[in-house]
Design a protein around this motif. Structure first.
Motif, short mmCIF file in Angstrom:
data_model
loop_
_atom_site.label_atom_id
_atom_site.label_comp_id
_atom_site.label_asym_id
_atom_site.label_seq_id
_atom_site.Cartn_x
_atom_site.Cartn_y
_atom_site.Cartn_z
N GLU A 44 7.39 3.63 7.26
CA GLU A 44 7.77 2.89 8.46
C GLU A 44 6.55 2.25 9.12
OE1 GLU A 44 10.03 1.10 11.28
OE2 GLU A 44 10.82 2.20 9.57
N ALA A 45 5.43 2.98 9.15
CA ALA A 45 4.20 2.43 9.73
C ALA A 45 3.68 1.25 8.91
CB ALA A 45 3.13 3.53 9.82
N ILE A 46 3.86 1.29 7.60
CA ILE A 46 3.41 0.20 6.73
C ILE A 46 4.33 -1.01 6.84
CG2 ILE A 46 3.17 -0.52 4.31
CD1 ILE A 46 2.17 2.34 3.72
N TYR A 47 5.64 -0.79 6.76
CA TYR A 47 6.59 -1.91 6.65
C TYR A 47 7.20 -2.37 7.96
CZ TYR A 47 6.42 -1.39 1.59
OH TYR A 47 6.00 -1.35 0.28
N GLY A 48 7.27 -1.50 8.95
CA GLY A 48 7.88 -1.90 10.23
C GLY A 48 9.30 -2.39 10.04
N ARG A 49 9.62 -3.55 10.61
CA ARG A 49 10.99 -4.09 10.55
C ARG A 49 11.36 -4.61 9.18
NH1 ARG A 49 11.42 -8.00 15.59
NH2 ARG A 49 9.62 -8.82 14.50
N ARG A 50 10.40 -4.73 8.27
CA ARG A 50 10.73 -5.22 6.91
C ARG A 50 11.50 -4.20 6.10
NH1 ARG A 50 5.37 -6.62 4.24
NH2 ARG A 50 4.67 -4.86 5.49
N GLY B 136 0.78 -1.23 0.00
CA GLY B 136 0.00 0.00 0.00
C GLY B 136 0.81 1.28 0.00
N ALA B 137 2.12 1.21 -0.15
CA ALA B 137 2.97 2.40 -0.15
C ALA B 137 2.97 3.05 -1.53
CB ALA B 137 4.38 2.03 0.26
N THR B 138 3.01 4.40 -1.56
CA THR B 138 2.98 5.12 -2.83
C THR B 138 3.88 6.36 -2.78
OG1 THR B 138 1.17 6.60 -2.21
CG2 THR B 138 0.56 4.52 -3.24
N VAL B 139 4.13 6.90 -3.97
CA VAL B 139 4.77 8.20 -4.09
C VAL B 139 3.88 9.22 -3.37
CG1 VAL B 139 5.27 10.05 -5.76
CG2 VAL B 139 5.93 7.68 -6.26
N GLY B 140 4.51 10.17 -2.69
CA GLY B 140 3.78 11.19 -1.96
C GLY B 140 3.69 10.93 -0.47
N MET B 141 3.94 9.70 -0.05
CA MET B 141 3.92 9.39 1.38
C MET B 141 5.19 9.88 2.05
SD MET B 141 2.40 5.56 1.76
CE MET B 141 0.64 5.31 1.73
N SER B 142 5.14 10.05 3.34
CA SER B 142 6.33 10.39 4.12
C SER B 142 7.07 9.09 4.47
CB SER B 142 5.94 11.12 5.40
OG SER B 142 5.29 10.21 6.29
N PHE B 143 8.35 9.25 4.85
CA PHE B 143 9.10 8.08 5.28
C PHE B 143 8.51 7.50 6.57
CE2 PHE B 143 12.70 10.06 2.75
CZ PHE B 143 12.58 9.18 1.70
N ASP B 144 7.90 8.33 7.41
CA ASP B 144 7.23 7.83 8.62
C ASP B 144 6.05 6.93 8.26
OD1 ASP B 144 8.99 9.09 10.34
OD2 ASP B 144 7.70 10.83 10.66
N GLU B 145 5.30 7.32 7.22
CA GLU B 145 4.19 6.48 6.77
C GLU B 145 4.69 5.14 6.24
OE1 GLU B 145 0.57 9.20 5.24
OE2 GLU B 145 2.50 9.63 4.25
N TYR C 34 14.02 4.90 1.45
CA TYR C 34 13.47 3.83 2.27
C TYR C 34 13.57 2.55 1.45
CZ TYR C 34 10.67 1.59 5.83
OH TYR C 34 10.25 0.78 6.83
N LEU C 35 14.19 1.52 2.02
CA LEU C 35 14.49 0.28 1.32
C LEU C 35 13.74 -0.89 1.95
CD1 LEU C 35 16.43 -1.12 -0.83
CD2 LEU C 35 17.90 -1.61 1.14
N VAL C 36 13.10 -1.69 1.10
CA VAL C 36 12.44 -2.91 1.54
C VAL C 36 13.01 -4.06 0.72
CG1 VAL C 36 10.24 -4.12 1.80
CG2 VAL C 36 10.33 -1.62 2.05
N ARG C 37 13.62 -5.03 1.40
CA ARG C 37 14.19 -6.20 0.70
C ARG C 37 13.15 -7.31 0.65
NH1 ARG C 37 19.42 -5.83 -0.13
NH2 ARG C 37 20.60 -4.41 1.20
#
Length: 198
Positions: free
Chosen positions: A137-143, A126-135, A157-160
């Motif tokens: 973090e709320a979506i992905y957490g430790r991922r 659910g992450a998109t362009v326009g979101m903040s890095f805090d948002e 912000y990197l998600v592996r």
């Protein structure tokens, strides 16, 4: 190379990064029930004049699958324009509902990156362009994690996900995500951390 198409696509993507997108927070970004490549409707789709595809994942988007052949995509009418880049990389524009929404990069004739400066599409989470890095973090957490490039002058912000990544880079004139790209870590993450080699 079709220079007018390149200029129009670049202008459309630049406009998408300069006009702030109205993006809801993580609760409203829950994945819809449609599959990959489904169309979105709503104010943004109506304002742009066509229906945007919904999901960009580490597998790619629609027919633009990571590892797909540039020759095959071109033969089947899925490539609008191409432009040579550094180190044998070829940049390309998509056709159909993805036209003006995603940019493609091919290395050795194979798709290694799909990126967008628009919203939608969104990641499967659910992450998109326009979101903040805090948002994010709320979506992905430790991922996921906030990283900096080797020069120390940019953050992302990197998600592996296995050997592939989702990378959300900053916007040049406002806080938050300005570009969302996916592909193998060996290409996408390396280019962010080290910069383009030529």
């Amino acid at each position: 190379m079709n220079r007018p198409a390149i200029l129009l696509t670049a202008a459309a993507l630049a406009l998408g990064t300069l006009v702030p997108a109205s993006v809801a927070g993580p609760a409203a970004a829950a994945p819809p029930t449609e599959g990959v490549g489904a169309s979105a409707s709503g104010p943004l789709a109506a304002a742009v004049g066509h229906r945007h595809p919904q999901v960009l994942s580490v597998r790619g988007a629609g027919v633009y699958r990571i590892g797909a052949s540039l020759a095959a995509l071109t033969t089947n009418g899925h490539i609008d324009w191409t432009a040579p880049g550094c180190g044998g990389v070829v940049h390309a524009g998509a056709t159909g509902s993805w036209a003006g929404v995603i940019l493609l990069a091919f290395r050795n004739g194979r798709l290694v990156e799909v990126g967008t400066a628009t919203a939608p599409p969104r990641s499967p989470a659910g992450a998109t362009v326009g979101m903040s890095f805090d948002e994010l973090e709320a979506i992905y957490g430790r991922r996921g994690s906030l990283i900096r490039n080797d020069a120390g002058d940019a953050e992302a912000y990197l998600v592996r996900i296995g050997s592939r990544v989702e990378l959300f880079t900053g916007h040049p004139i406002r806080p938050g995500v300005g570009y969302f790209q996916v592909g193998p870590a060996s290409f996408v993450e390396r280019n962010f951390r080290q910069g383009v080699s030529c």
